[in-house]
Write a protein that holds these residues in place. Structure first.
Motif, PDB file in Angstrom:
ATOM      1  N   GLY A  52      16.911  82.433 113.944  1.00 11.97           N
ATOM      2  CA  GLY A  52      18.345  82.564 114.090  1.00 11.97           C
ATOM      3  C   GLY A  52      18.914  83.944 113.923  1.00 11.97           C
ATOM      4  N   ALA A  53      18.079  84.948 113.963  1.00 13.55           N
ATOM      5  CA  ALA A  53      18.617  86.293 113.789  1.00 13.55           C
ATOM      6  C   ALA A  53      19.608  86.630 114.877  1.00 13.55           C
ATOM      7  CB  ALA A  53      17.478  87.317 113.787  1.00 13.55           C
ATOM      8  N   GLY A  54      19.441  86.062 116.060  1.00 14.25           N
ATOM      9  CA  GLY A  54      20.361  86.338 117.150  1.00 14.25           C
ATOM     10  C   GLY A  54      21.634  85.536 117.067  1.00 14.25           C
ATOM     11  N   SER A  55      21.704  84.588 116.118  1.00 16.40           N
ATOM     12  CA  SER A  55      22.859  83.698 116.074  1.00 16.40           C
ATOM     13  C   SER A  55      24.151  84.464 115.830  1.00 16.40           C
ATOM     14  CB  SER A  55      22.656  82.645 114.980  1.00 16.40           C
ATOM     15  OG  SER A  55      21.518  81.872 115.240  1.00 16.40           O
ATOM     16  N   ALA A  56      24.100  85.446 114.913  1.00 14.36           N
ATOM     17  CA  ALA A  56      25.316  86.192 114.612  1.00 14.36           C
ATOM     18  C   ALA A  56      25.803  86.951 115.836  1.00 14.36           C
ATOM     19  CB  ALA A  56      25.059  87.155 113.453  1.00 14.36           C
ATOM     20  N   ASP A  57      24.865  87.473 116.636  1.00 11.90           N
ATOM     21  CA  ASP A  57      25.250  88.195 117.838  1.00 11.90           C
ATOM     22  C   ASP A  57      25.731  87.233 118.922  1.00 11.90           C
ATOM     23  OD1 ASP A  57      24.557  90.558 116.646  1.00 11.90           O
ATOM     24  OD2 ASP A  57      22.491  90.459 117.363  1.00 11.90           O
ATOM     25  N   GLU A  58      25.118  86.047 118.970  1.00 12.72           N
ATOM     26  CA  GLU A  58      25.486  85.093 119.996  1.00 12.72           C
ATOM     27  C   GLU A  58      26.849  84.463 119.719  1.00 12.72           C
ATOM     28  OE1 GLU A  58      22.335  82.317 119.991  1.00 12.72           O
ATOM     29  OE2 GLU A  58      20.821  83.773 120.549  1.00 12.72           O
ATOM     30  N   GLY A  91      18.198  62.425  92.221  1.00  9.26           N
ATOM     31  CA  GLY A  91      18.942  63.667  92.367  1.00  9.26           C
ATOM     32  C   GLY A  91      18.684  64.438  93.634  1.00  9.26           C
ATOM     33  N   ARG A  92      17.936  63.845  94.574  1.00  7.21           N
ATOM     34  CA  ARG A  92      17.618  64.546  95.823  1.00  7.21           C
ATOM     35  C   ARG A  92      18.061  63.724  97.018  1.00  7.21           C
ATOM     36  NH1 ARG A  92      11.554  66.378  96.268  1.00  7.21           N
ATOM     37  NH2 ARG A  92      12.491  67.338  98.109  1.00  7.21           N
ATOM     38  N   TYR A  93      18.462  64.437  98.072  1.00 12.86           N
ATOM     39  CA  TYR A  93      18.792  63.789  99.336  1.00 12.86           C
ATOM     40  C   TYR A  93      17.515  63.644 100.149  1.00 12.86           C
ATOM     41  CZ  TYR A  93      23.758  64.373  98.414  1.00 12.86           C
ATOM     42  OH  TYR A  93      25.010  64.295  97.860  1.00 12.86           O
ATOM     43  N   ARG A  94      17.349  62.469 100.740  1.00 10.07           N
ATOM     44  CA  ARG A  94      16.144  62.179 101.509  1.00 10.07           C
ATOM     45  C   ARG A  94      16.531  61.456 102.795  1.00 10.07           C
ATOM     46  NH1 ARG A  94      11.970  62.531  97.572  1.00 10.07           N
ATOM     47  NH2 ARG A  94      12.798  62.410  95.427  1.00 10.07           N
ATOM     48  N   GLY A  95      15.655  61.538 103.780  1.00 11.26           N
ATOM     49  CA  GLY A  95      15.863  60.781 105.002  1.00 11.26           C
ATOM     50  C   GLY A  95      15.961  61.641 106.246  1.00 11.26           C
ATOM     51  N   PHE A  96      16.138  60.960 107.365  1.00 13.64           N
ATOM     52  CA  PHE A  96      16.165  61.616 108.663  1.00 13.64           C
ATOM     53  C   PHE A  96      17.316  62.599 108.782  1.00 13.64           C
ATOM     54  CE2 PHE A  96      17.548  61.494 113.188  1.00 13.64           C
ATOM     55  CZ  PHE A  96      16.437  62.109 113.747  1.00 13.64           C
ATOM     56  N   ASP A  97      18.498  62.224 108.302  1.00  9.00           N
ATOM     57  CA  ASP A  97      19.649  63.123 108.397  1.00  9.00           C
ATOM     58  C   ASP A  97      19.395  64.438 107.661  1.00  9.00           C
ATOM     59  OD1 ASP A  97      20.806  61.080 109.787  1.00  9.00           O
ATOM     60  OD2 ASP A  97      22.593  60.911 108.518  1.00  9.00           O
ATOM     61  N   VAL A  98      18.650  64.369 106.580  1.00 12.72           N
ATOM     62  CA  VAL A  98      18.323  65.587 105.836  1.00 12.72           C
ATOM     63  C   VAL A  98      17.446  66.495 106.692  1.00 12.72           C
ATOM     64  CG1 VAL A  98      17.148  66.501 103.797  1.00 12.72           C
ATOM     65  CG2 VAL A  98      18.564  64.436 103.616  1.00 12.72           C
ATOM     66  N   ARG A  99      16.491  65.912 107.397  1.00 16.80           N
ATOM     67  CA  ARG A  99      15.630  66.703 108.279  1.00 16.80           C
ATOM     68  C   ARG A  99      16.433  67.343 109.409  1.00 16.80           C
ATOM     69  NH1 ARG A  99       9.818  66.529 107.275  1.00 16.80           N
ATOM     70  NH2 ARG A  99       9.617  65.144 105.472  1.00 16.80           N
ATOM     71  N   ILE A 100      17.367  66.590 109.971  1.00 22.41           N
ATOM     72  CA  ILE A 100      18.200  67.143 111.042  1.00 22.41           C
ATOM     73  C   ILE A 100      19.072  68.278 110.505  1.00 22.41           C
ATOM     74  CG2 ILE A 100      20.087  66.641 112.641  1.00 22.41           C
ATOM     75  CD1 ILE A 100      17.379  65.597 113.560  1.00 22.41           C
ATOM     76  N   ALA A 101      19.605  68.107 109.308  1.00 27.60           N
ATOM     77  CA  ALA A 101      20.422  69.158 108.703  1.00 27.60           C
ATOM     78  C   ALA A 101      19.604  70.428 108.496  1.00 27.60           C
ATOM     79  CB  ALA A 101      20.998  68.676 107.373  1.00 27.60           C
ATOM     80  N   ARG A 102      18.359  70.279 108.106  1.00 33.13           N
ATOM     81  CA  ARG A 102      17.490  71.449 107.934  1.00 33.13           C
ATOM     82  C   ARG A 102      17.244  72.151 109.270  1.00 33.13           C
ATOM     83  NH1 ARG A 102      12.986  68.539 104.040  1.00 33.13           N
ATOM     84  NH2 ARG A 102      14.252  68.475 102.119  1.00 33.13           N
ATOM     85  N   ILE A 103      17.044  71.374 110.314  1.00 32.44           N
ATOM     86  CA  ILE A 103      16.844  71.956 111.642  1.00 32.44           C
ATOM     87  C   ILE A 103      18.078  72.743 112.066  1.00 32.44           C
ATOM     88  CG2 ILE A 103      16.667  71.348 114.096  1.00 32.44           C
ATOM     89  CD1 ILE A 103      14.769  69.063 113.233  1.00 32.44           C
ATOM     90  N   ILE A 104      19.268  72.182 111.805  1.00 30.07           N
ATOM     91  CA  ILE A 104      20.507  72.878 112.150  1.00 30.07           C
ATOM     92  C   ILE A 104      20.643  74.173 111.354  1.00 30.07           C
ATOM     93  CG2 ILE A 104      23.028  72.749 111.986  1.00 30.07           C
ATOM     94  CD1 ILE A 104      22.789  69.769 112.690  1.00 30.07           C
ATOM     95  N   ALA A 105      20.356  74.107 110.061  1.00 32.06           N
ATOM     96  CA  ALA A 105      20.456  75.305 109.225  1.00 32.06           C
ATOM     97  C   ALA A 105      19.535  76.404 109.739  1.00 32.06           C
ATOM     98  CB  ALA A 105      20.121  74.957 107.772  1.00 32.06           C
ATOM     99  N   GLU A 106      18.299  76.055 110.056  1.00 28.81           N
ATOM    100  CA  GLU A 106      17.363  77.048 110.579  1.00 28.81           C
ATOM    101  C   GLU A 106      17.850  77.624 111.903  1.00 28.81           C
ATOM    102  OE1 GLU A 106      13.591  75.159 110.800  1.00 28.81           O
ATOM    103  OE2 GLU A 106      13.146  75.448 108.670  1.00 28.81           O
ATOM    104  N   GLY A 107      18.447  76.756 112.736  1.00 26.97           N
ATOM    105  CA  GLY A 107      18.959  77.214 114.016  1.00 26.97           C
ATOM    106  C   GLY A 107      20.114  78.186 113.887  1.00 26.97           C
ATOM    107  N   LEU A 108      20.772  78.182 112.728  1.00 27.08           N
ATOM    108  CA  LEU A 108      21.859  79.130 112.464  1.00 27.08           C
ATOM    109  C   LEU A 108      21.379  80.343 111.676  1.00 27.08           C
ATOM    110  CD1 LEU A 108      24.721  76.617 111.541  1.00 27.08           C
ATOM    111  CD2 LEU A 108      24.400  77.840 113.705  1.00 27.08           C
ATOM    112  N   GLY A 109      20.054  80.448 111.490  1.00 24.47           N
ATOM    113  CA  GLY A 109      19.513  81.597 110.779  1.00 24.47           C
ATOM    114  C   GLY A 109      19.599  81.491 109.285  1.00 24.47           C
TER     115      GLY A 109
END
Length: 219
Positions: A52-58, A91-109
């Protein structure tokens, strides 16, 4: 005197030779061999550069991305009433939505281990949380046309109790089309590169075997 001067001259020449050797070792070639780590090198920065380094420029005109980067955390809203997709235990979030959220976070750098936070929202609070900016992204628990929410697209398709097609949507605050477009790209890439399938296999398909990837080609 001549001998003494010669002795002195020899001594100076010897010293000069030593100094020359030392200085040549401290020049550009010698410095390049020294292992002083540059700022920004290492595993963490390489992850940001790759995903996601290009995200800020994009997205230079995206208010949402600017705020997320200023805050340093992506805030993701998740439903309280969908344990097949997301749940909190020990005390932890688990499940498919958590995995999708991680993918989104990585996609934003962002680093999903350090720069991702969740907020569990009941039905009556989801649209308001998005509209007020209490969350940047809402996963599930919203429909197309929900007031105060702009649907990015589905992130999973399932089958309802009567066999009907059921889509779970990603939602954001209306008005920031650059942010919405970036999220659609991130989700589409996750489907095409296998990340979505791996996330589903590890968290969802045992509970929802009919779950399948969305199609994000349209608007």
């Amino acid at each position: 005197m001549i001998v003494g001067m010669r002795g002195r001259a020899i001594s100076v020449a010897a010293v000069g030779a030593v100094l020359g050797a030392v200085l040549s070792g401290c020049g550009g070639g010698g410095a390049a061999q020294q292992s002083f780590p540059d700022r920004g090198t290492g595993a963490a920065s390489s992850t940001v550069e790759r995903s996601g380094a290009g995200s800020a420029d994009e997205l230079p005109e995206s208010p949402a991305v600017a705020e997320i980067r200023r805050r340093g955390t992506l805030l993701v809203g998740v439903p309280t009433d969908a344990p097949d997709f997301v749940r909190r235990s020990e005390g932890r979030y688990r499940g498919f939505d958590v995995r999708i959220a991680r993918i989104i976070a990585e996609g934003l750098g962002l680093d999903p281990r350090e720069q991702l936070a969740f907020r569990r929202l009941p039905p009556g609070m989801r649209s308001g949380a998005v509209a007020r900016g209490s969350v940047d992204v809402q996963l599930g628990g919203i429909e197309r046309g929900t007031e105060g929410v702009r649907v990015v697209g589905p992130y999973v398709v399932t089958t309802g109790s009567a066999g009907e097609r059921v889509e779970r949507f990603v939602g954001v605050e209306p008005g920031d089309e650059r942010f919405r477009a970036r999220l659609r790209t991130v989700l589409g890439e996750a489907v095409s590169d296998g990340s979505w399938q791996r996330a589903a296999e590890r968290t969802l398909l045992e509970r929802r075997p009919s779950a399948r990837a969305p199609e994000l080609s349209g608007q």
